[in-house]
Design an enzyme around this catalytic site. Sequence first.
Site, short mmCIF file in Angstrom:
data_model
loop_
_atom_site.label_atom_id
_atom_site.label_comp_id
_atom_site.label_asym_id
_atom_site.label_seq_id
_atom_site.Cartn_x
_atom_site.Cartn_y
_atom_site.Cartn_z
N HIS A 20 37.67 -73.07 -77.94
CA HIS A 20 36.33 -72.79 -78.46
C HIS A 20 35.96 -73.75 -79.59
CE1 HIS A 20 33.08 -70.11 -77.75
NE2 HIS A 20 33.25 -69.27 -78.75
N ASN A 66 28.89 -67.24 -83.85
CA ASN A 66 27.72 -66.46 -83.46
C ASN A 66 26.59 -66.49 -84.50
OD1 ASN A 66 29.07 -64.91 -85.29
ND2 ASN A 66 29.08 -63.03 -84.08
N ASP A 91 31.80 -76.30 -76.34
CA ASP A 91 32.75 -76.11 -75.24
C ASP A 91 32.02 -75.52 -74.04
OD1 ASP A 91 33.67 -72.83 -75.44
OD2 ASP A 91 32.80 -73.74 -77.23
N ASN A 112 27.77 -67.84 -77.32
CA ASN A 112 27.17 -67.18 -78.48
C ASN A 112 26.64 -68.16 -79.53
OD1 ASN A 112 27.59 -64.63 -77.43
ND2 ASN A 112 29.61 -64.44 -78.36
#
Length: 187
Positions: A20, A66, A91, A112
């Site tokens: 991530h 997020n 990613d 997100n």
Amino acid sequence: MNHLIVGLGNIGSEYVHTRHNIGFRVLDALAKASNLVFEDKRYGFVTTLKVKNQTLTLLKPSTYMNLSGNAVRYWMNEKKIPLENLLVVVDDLALPFGQLRLRPGGSEAGHNGLRHITSVLGTQQYARLRFGIGNDFPKGGQVDFVLGEFGEQDLALMDERLDMAGEMVKSFALSGIQFTMNHYNKK
């Protein structure tokens, strides 16, 4: 001309090597290649890369994934960056490891970080460089996969893929999105 290059990731040592955080890794590689050091500033870690006549503000948001839009909005305002000079490095599960795709906009594809940036900016029309992380996980295993670390096979190719992503970032700033997509998206 100023550009804002945002690498998405999560702060904290437990996330450093996760899939991530590939956006952070791309920016780290770009900075390292030019002997630049990130400074801890408002909403993120920031450094400035000069590429010919272009100034690239490299931003690794410290807001967690997020809430990435808060950092993007702040630095776009701070540096007076027009929307067309924003590039988000992210990613992507839909691409095999190391595959790179530059796009002028599009959906968030369940990401997100992109979802929050889109929400804050009020548009999907900002450039993103998608870095493929693959999707080799069992049903229901997506979160563990993206927050997991790269395997040996991926790591063997990592430096070359990070270099290519860096070349694409520079090309975006120097030659524009259309040229960069035409030249690099096939590689």
